[in-house]
Design an enzyme around this catalytic site. Structure first.
Site, PDB file in Angstrom:
ATOM      1  N   ASN A  37      31.523  40.582  54.106  1.00  7.50           N
ATOM      2  CA  ASN A  37      32.425  41.610  53.599  1.00  7.50           C
ATOM      3  C   ASN A  37      31.656  42.783  52.983  1.00  7.50           C
ATOM      4  OD1 ASN A  37      34.752  42.853  52.829  1.00  7.50           O
ATOM      5  ND2 ASN A  37      35.227  41.458  51.149  1.00  7.50           N
ATOM      6  N   HIS A 122      46.388  31.008  45.621  1.00  8.87           N
ATOM      7  CA  HIS A 122      46.069  32.041  44.626  1.00  8.87           C
ATOM      8  C   HIS A 122      47.344  32.517  43.931  1.00  8.87           C
ATOM      9  CE1 HIS A 122      42.079  33.643  46.594  1.00  8.87           C
ATOM     10  NE2 HIS A 122      42.032  32.368  46.337  1.00  8.87           N
ATOM     11  N   ARG A 147      44.965  28.488  41.879  1.00 13.19           N
ATOM     12  CA  ARG A 147      44.039  29.325  41.108  1.00 13.19           C
ATOM     13  C   ARG A 147      44.830  30.364  40.337  1.00 13.19           C
ATOM     14  NH1 ARG A 147      39.801  33.625  43.763  1.00 13.19           N
ATOM     15  NH2 ARG A 147      41.619  34.994  43.554  1.00 13.19           N
ATOM     16  N   TYR A 159      39.251  41.256  38.686  1.00 12.80           N
ATOM     17  CA  TYR A 159      39.056  40.435  39.865  1.00 12.80           C
ATOM     18  C   TYR A 159      40.247  39.501  40.092  1.00 12.80           C
ATOM     19  CZ  TYR A 159      38.392  36.934  43.010  1.00 12.80           C
ATOM     20  OH  TYR A 159      38.662  36.123  44.060  1.00 12.80           O
ATOM     21  N   ASP A 212      38.592  31.545  38.609  1.00 11.65           N
ATOM     22  CA  ASP A 212      37.355  32.144  39.125  1.00 11.65           C
ATOM     23  C   ASP A 212      36.861  33.211  38.138  1.00 11.65           C
ATOM     24  OD1 ASP A 212      36.460  33.525  42.415  1.00 11.65           O
ATOM     25  OD2 ASP A 212      35.300  33.230  40.574  1.00 11.65           O
ATOM     26  N   HIS A 214      34.113  34.753  38.497  1.00 15.70           N
ATOM     27  CA  HIS A 214      33.455  35.713  39.384  1.00 15.70           C
ATOM     28  C   HIS A 214      32.115  36.171  38.821  1.00 15.70           C
ATOM     29  CE1 HIS A 214      34.027  38.559  42.851  1.00 15.70           C
ATOM     30  NE2 HIS A 214      34.691  37.501  43.248  1.00 15.70           N
ATOM     31  N   GLU A 238      35.235  28.366  38.394  1.00 15.16           N
ATOM     32  CA  GLU A 238      34.358  28.828  39.473  1.00 15.16           C
ATOM     33  C   GLU A 238      33.507  30.005  39.044  1.00 15.16           C
ATOM     34  OE1 GLU A 238      36.375  30.521  42.820  1.00 15.16           O
ATOM     35  OE2 GLU A 238      34.490  31.053  43.801  1.00 15.16           O
ATOM     36  N   GLU A 264      29.889  30.372  46.731  1.00 14.48           N
ATOM     37  CA  GLU A 264      30.387  31.222  47.833  1.00 14.48           C
ATOM     38  C   GLU A 264      29.375  32.284  48.234  1.00 14.48           C
ATOM     39  OE1 GLU A 264      33.959  32.769  45.976  1.00 14.48           O
ATOM     40  OE2 GLU A 264      33.018  34.738  45.844  1.00 14.48           O
ATOM     41  N   ARG A 285      30.625  25.444  46.756  1.00 10.26           N
ATOM     42  CA  ARG A 285      31.588  26.314  47.427  1.00 10.26           C
ATOM     43  C   ARG A 285      31.021  27.033  48.651  1.00 10.26           C
ATOM     44  NH1 ARG A 285      36.085  27.950  47.113  1.00 10.26           N
ATOM     45  NH2 ARG A 285      35.955  30.053  46.247  1.00 10.26           N
ATOM     46  N   HIS A 314      34.511  28.049  50.233  1.00 10.37           N
ATOM     47  CA  HIS A 314      35.079  29.378  49.997  1.00 10.37           C
ATOM     48  C   HIS A 314      36.100  29.662  51.096  1.00 10.37           C
ATOM     49  CE1 HIS A 314      34.048  33.954  50.023  1.00 10.37           C
ATOM     50  NE2 HIS A 314      35.008  33.715  49.163  1.00 10.37           N
ATOM     51  N   ASP A 318      38.237  37.447  53.563  1.00  7.54           N
ATOM     52  CA  ASP A 318      37.189  38.102  54.348  1.00  7.54           C
ATOM     53  C   ASP A 318      36.431  37.108  55.222  1.00  7.54           C
ATOM     54  OD1 ASP A 318      36.719  38.115  51.249  1.00  7.54           O
ATOM     55  OD2 ASP A 318      34.801  37.527  52.089  1.00  7.54           O
ATOM     56  N   GLU A 341      39.969  26.418  49.545  1.00 10.22           N
ATOM     57  CA  GLU A 341      40.674  27.644  49.133  1.00 10.22           C
ATOM     58  C   GLU A 341      41.471  28.153  50.332  1.00 10.22           C
ATOM     59  OE1 GLU A 341      37.998  30.744  48.087  1.00 10.22           O
ATOM     60  OE2 GLU A 341      39.534  31.961  47.135  1.00 10.22           O
ATOM     61  N   TRP A 405      30.321  42.308  39.737  1.00  9.31           N
ATOM     62  CA  TRP A 405      31.747  42.458  40.060  1.00  9.31           C
ATOM     63  C   TRP A 405      32.415  41.116  40.180  1.00  9.31           C
ATOM     64  CZ3 TRP A 405      34.227  41.179  44.952  1.00  9.31           C
ATOM     65  CH2 TRP A 405      35.599  41.454  44.913  1.00  9.31           C
TER      66      TRP A 405
HETATM   67  C1  CS2 Z   1      36.469  35.145  45.614  1.00  7.92           C
HETATM   68  C2  CS2 Z   1      36.338  35.945  46.877  1.00  7.92           C
HETATM   69  O1  CS2 Z   1      37.896  33.732  46.839  1.00  7.92           O
HETATM   70  C3  CS2 Z   1      37.065  33.781  45.924  1.00  7.92           C
HETATM   71  O2  CS2 Z   1      36.693  32.805  45.266  1.00  7.92           O
HETATM   72  O3  CS2 Z   1      35.313  35.022  44.868  1.00  7.92           O
HETATM   73  O4  CS2 Z   1      37.600  36.483  47.151  1.00  7.92           O
HETATM   74  C4  CS2 Z   1      35.325  37.070  46.843  1.00  7.92           C
HETATM   75  O5  CS2 Z   1      35.695  38.007  45.850  1.00  7.92           O
HETATM   76  C5  CS2 Z   1      35.310  37.729  48.203  1.00  7.92           C
HETATM   77  O6  CS2 Z   1      35.023  36.761  49.177  1.00  7.92           O
HETATM   78  C6  CS2 Z   1      34.261  38.830  48.278  1.00  7.92           C
HETATM   79  O7  CS2 Z   1      34.237  39.373  49.589  1.00  7.92           O
HETATM   80 MG    MG Z   2      35.088  33.161  44.062  1.00  8.77          MG
END
Ligand code: CS2
Ligand code: MG
Length: 405
Positions: A37, A122, A147, A159, A212, A214, A238, A264, A285, A314, A318, A341, A405
């Site tokens: 991505n 989600h 989540r 996020y 998450d 992140h 996560e 991920e 993940r 993961h 994307d 997920e 991020w």
């Molecule tokens: C995220 C992802 O799904 C998750 O756990 O961390 O959506 C992540 O932000 C994206 O794969 C980034 O491209």
């Molecule tokens: Mg994640």
């Protein structure tokens, strides 16, 4: 049987995807996902310029040797671009082998270890109340794990929330340059425990919850958050912190019993070896696309199993339906599978290009028994959706410091 032709197919049915099509001299072909991505064209170029010429004429049944050739033989090993390219080749070769054997790939891995694949959905929202309303909807759809992500008051979008967008595809479409998002760890730490307190008050403890982070906290901040969340019995937290320094997670582990998930962004076992062998994590993940394909992720699962670490691949939007299908074959086999997920099977646009053997029911994914991965890619329809450069956001602290991020 020999590899006769390889196509690198880039299309954007809602968001950008890079797909590899490996075609043999007997007409059997295999498909693989090569999507990173925000860096899609780097993988496409790596494949076209550096991988494809080496594969023409090879025996597609030599999955392990081709994987070793592309990994060890590359000299400049590892990294997200290289490993996604190798992953796409690996997925395509497993697809071909399954088609020739007339068996679904999971049978080649060792058969089913369970009848279905537990997923997590989600739930997100602009407020705690809206996030919990979304949680209630997902419980009604049968999800056993959900989540929770919520906008942090005073921070605007953050996020895992959609803001004014209707879905994840819209999130990618308007990113001609990296959008900048603000972050405040103190606002986040002061807010998130209340999200989970209210979730438990409203829905009790039968629904399993994950969150998450992140990778936005330092190790001790992750430890603080973990301790604050312990009363709410999360299935896992996560990406609690960055793990470039894998001993970060020993710091977190010393202070909290909240289960930890990460991986991920990992692309080889070397990103996770100490985390696993030191028992600093509970869920790995890694995705089939980002971590080099079915061949290495199967090995990672066996290594993780020695330390009672479960797999929780993961499954963001994307990753293409080809990756999700490959993960379903892996998940139904893996003895230490934990949870997958799942963000749904995307839009009509996406499904006009990709077909897959999965169906979702009552919180579980079921895999239809088709040979190989059971996927297909409509090249003609795909030409309707041109690639458009898009970036992931970047994050800055409120004083302007660039942050994760
Ligand atoms: C995220 C992802 O799904 C998750 O756990 O961390 O959506 C992540 O932000 C994206 O794969 C980034 O491209
Ligand atoms: Mg994640």
């Amino acid at each position: 049987m020999k590899i006769a032709e390889i196509k690198v197919l880039v299309s954007s049915p809602g968001r950008n995807f890079v797909t590899l099509k490996v075609i043999t001299d007997e007409g059997v072909y295999g498909l693989g996902d090569a999507t990173v991505n925000g860096r899609e064209m780097a993988v496409a170029a790596y494949l076209e310029e550096h991988v494809v010429p080496c594969l023409i004429g090879r025996d597609p049944h030599q999955i392990e040797d081709i994987w070793q050739y592309l990994y060890k033989g590359a000299y400049w090993r590892k990294g997200p671009i290289t490993m996604a390219a190798i992953a796409a080749v690996d997925m395509a070769l497993w697809d071909i082998k399954g088609k020739v054997a007339d068996l679904p790939v999971y049978q080649l891995l060792g058969g089913k270890s369970r009848k279905h694949i537990t997923t997590y959905g989600h739930a997100n929202g602009e407020t705690i109340e809206k996030t919990l309303d979304h949680l209630g909807n997902l419980i009604e759809k049968g999800f056993k794990v959900v989540r929770l992500q919520c906008v942090i008051p005073g921070l605007g979008g953050t996020y895992g929330t959609l803001g004014k967008k209707k879905n994840y595809e819209e999130l990618q479409s308007d990113r001609p340059l990296p959008p900048e998002q603000p972050w405040s760890t103190s606002k986040y730490l002061n807010f998130i425990p209340d999200l989970f307190r209210q979730a438990r008050e409203r829905f009790g403890y039968n629904i399993q919850l994950v969150h998450d982070v992140h990778s936005r906290l330092t190790p001790i901040e992750s430890a603080q958050l973990g301790k604050l969340l312990e009363p709410y019995n999360l299935m896992f937290l996560e990406d609690a912190s960055i793990a470039d320094n894998q001993s970060n997670y020993q710091t977190i582990r010393q202070h909290t019993t909240v289960p930890l998930a990460i991986g991920e962004t990992f692309n080889t076992i070397w990103d996770a070896k100490e985390l696993i062998s030191n028992q600093s994590i509970d869920y790995l993940r890694t995705s089939i696309t980002h971590a080099g394909g079915i061949t290495p992720v199967k090995k990672m699962a066996n290594f993780a199993d020695l330390y009672n670490v479960k797999m929780a691949p993961h499954g963001a939007p994307d990753l293409s339906p080809i990756c999700h299908a490959a993960q379903a074959h892996f998940n139904i086999w893996a003895p230490n599978f934990g949870v997958q997920e799942f963000i749904g099977f995307g839009s009509d646009k996406l499904n006009s290009v990709f077909t897959h053997p999965l169906h979702f029911e009552n919180g579980f994914i079921y895999l239809n028994d088709k040979p190989g991965l059971g996927v297909d890619y409509n090249e003609e329809t795909a030409t309707n959706y041109k690639y458009n450069r898009s970036y992931l956001p970047v994050t800055r602290l409120e004083d302007g410091t660039l942050w994760y991020w």
